[in-house]
Write an enzyme that holds these catalytic residues in place. Structure first.
Site, PDB file in Angstrom:
ATOM      1  N   GLU A 238      45.231  47.032  36.970  1.00  0.00           N
ATOM      2  CA  GLU A 238      44.747  45.913  37.456  1.00  0.00           C
ATOM      3  C   GLU A 238      43.709  45.323  36.739  1.00  0.00           C
ATOM      4  O   GLU A 238      42.667  45.956  36.459  1.00  0.00           O
ATOM      5  CB  GLU A 238      44.439  46.364  38.840  1.00  0.00           C
ATOM      6  CG  GLU A 238      43.933  45.241  39.884  1.00  0.00           C
ATOM      7  CD  GLU A 238      43.312  45.824  41.153  1.00  0.00           C
ATOM      8  OE1 GLU A 238      43.436  44.986  42.100  1.00  0.00           O
ATOM      9  OE2 GLU A 238      43.104  46.895  41.502  1.00  0.00           O
TER      10      GLU A 238
ATOM     11  N   LYS B 102      48.341  39.495  44.355  1.00  0.00           N
ATOM     12  CA  LYS B 102      48.097  40.553  45.253  1.00  0.00           C
ATOM     13  C   LYS B 102      48.272  40.052  46.662  1.00  0.00           C
ATOM     14  O   LYS B 102      47.399  39.285  47.180  1.00  0.00           O
ATOM     15  CB  LYS B 102      46.896  41.083  44.973  1.00  0.00           C
ATOM     16  CG  LYS B 102      46.427  42.417  45.632  1.00  0.00           C
ATOM     17  CD  LYS B 102      44.991  42.858  45.079  1.00  0.00           C
ATOM     18  CE  LYS B 102      44.342  44.040  45.608  1.00  0.00           C
ATOM     19  NZ  LYS B 102      43.133  44.417  44.809  1.00  0.00           N
TER      20      LYS B 102
ATOM     21  N   CYS C  92      47.618  47.094  43.290  1.00  0.00           N
ATOM     22  CA  CYS C  92      46.842  48.078  44.138  1.00  0.00           C
ATOM     23  C   CYS C  92      47.034  48.343  45.223  1.00  0.00           C
ATOM     24  O   CYS C  92      47.679  49.201  45.723  1.00  0.00           O
ATOM     25  CB  CYS C  92      45.321  47.620  43.687  1.00  0.00           C
ATOM     26  SG  CYS C  92      44.301  48.726  43.624  1.00  0.00           S
TER      27      CYS C  92
END
Length: 383
Positions: free
Chosen positions: A119, A195, A232
């Protein structure tokens, strides 16, 4: 031995479990055993010279009469930042790019088809410092930025798909996003995904930096299979994995940045469980090291101000739909994990367990539609 120095669970088991019991212990903990993948001597030598760990593993898959094998190799790269967090920004980016380039070169020696970085790999994980002005300078265009151009050159050079998570600046509104750019082995930008879930826990209060994603659960058709990127914090949300799978993902990458005291007990479970539940491969990537910041910051939890998040514990691994998983990389060292897998295993396991065929999706959708309404009443029977 401190938590940071503890090298890996696998090495500890091998050092302390009797050999006649070790196979069964690993079977129970990690599922069906993977085979060691023999990697070229030039790659092994280069990894040693460049001081990063190199592992190679192969998942087992039954041969079929009507379909040829669909074997590909994925590469997961975990690394620490190269320069201190207060070094000039361009110097930091250049140093990390140089480090990644030498690891990707080794991946190419190992015939890797798809590589995924961690990430926001081009920068320190600064979304904890409560400061924005300096760190937002790392943000760049997903389509035309310096990092994407760098990755395009690598992709063309090595005939390799690259998954490059960056801090994106959307030029239209100058909005910041936590984004993964997918670059085809032709060198073209195949697309981007943002994300979906932003944490608000401990030091990880990232909502002041970038917005929740608006790209849905996009899947990218590459020459080497259909892939998606669950960035994530999305790994903590089972429905997030599920929707990527429902859109056809055969491999779901999970580039992350997460620290020991916060999440390590969950790490080995979540991606593996997602592979089982969704009949697909999952790839969990985490950075390593401790990143120190000049200005101290607090978490709003009553604890003293501090200059770092703690230690990123690496431990990157790949999980298969049959419940097996590869050994993890080190908790402390830069590393490249090369895993050979056969995408045919996805359907083989789906045929065996039929989780999707037996899922009650219409019922779930109806219940969820009710649950998000303000007048929702839980379905609880009382005496």
């Amino acid at each position: 031995m401190s938590g940071f120095e503890f090298e890996s669970l696998e090495k500890t088991l091998e050092n302390h479990i009797p050999e006649d019991e070790l196979t069964q212990v690993k079977r129970i903990l990690f599922g069906n055993s993977t085979k060691k993948l023999e990697l070229p001597a030039c790659a092994v030598s280069a990894a040693s010279e460049r001081d990063f760990e190199l592992q190679g593993h192969m998942f087992q898959c039954a041969s079929e009469q009507l379909r040829p094998p669909r074997r590909i190799r994925v590469g997961l790269i975990q690394n620490r930042i190269v320069l201190p967090t207060d070094a000039p920004i361009l110097d930091q980016i250049s140093a990390i790019q140089s480090r990644i380039a030498e690891i990707v070169e080794v991946a190419a020696m190992c015939d890797v088809n798809i590589v995924c970085f961690q990430e926001t790999w081009t920068m320190p994980f600064a979304f904890c410092t409560r400061e924005k002005e300096l760190w937002s300078e790392f943000a760049e265009s997903a389509e035309e930025g310096n990092t994407t151009r760098f990755c395009q050159e690598l992709a063309k050079k090595y005939n390799m798909v690259l998954v490059s998570p960056i801090l994106e600046r959307d030029g239209l509104y100058s909005t910041l996003w936590n984004t993964a750019v997918v670059i085809s082995n032709s060198g073209k930008v195949l697309g981007k995904t943002r994300k979906n879930h932003i944490p608000r826990v401990g030091d990880f209060n990232e909502s002041t930096y970038y917005m929740e994603g608006n790209t849905g659960h996009k899947v990218f058709q590459t020459q080497f299979g259909k892939i998606s990127v669950n960035i994530c914090f999305g790994r903590h949300h089972p429905l997030n994995w599920f929707m990527y799978s429902m859109n056809g993902a055969e491999i779901i990458f999970n580039p992350s940045a997460t620290v020991g005291e916060l999440s390590e007990p969950m790490w080995s479970i979540e991606a593996r469980n997602a592979a089982i539940a969704n009949h697909c491969y999952t790839c969990a990537i985490n950075r390593v090291g401790t990143e120190h910041f000049k200005n101290e910051f607090t978490s709003g939890d009553g604890k003293k101000a501090h200059h770092d998040l703690g230690y990123f514990y690496g431990s990157s691994y790949v999980a298969a739909p049959d419940g097996s998983r590869s050994p993890g990389l080190s908790r402390t060292r830069d590393g490249l994990l090369v895993v050979e897998l056969d995408l045919n295993l996805n359907r083989q396991i789906s045929d065996k367990w039929s989780f999707k065929m037996t899922g009650r999706y219409a019922e779930y959708a109806e219940e969820l539609a009710k649950a998000v309404r303000e007048d929702f009443k839980p379905n609880i029977a009382k005496e």
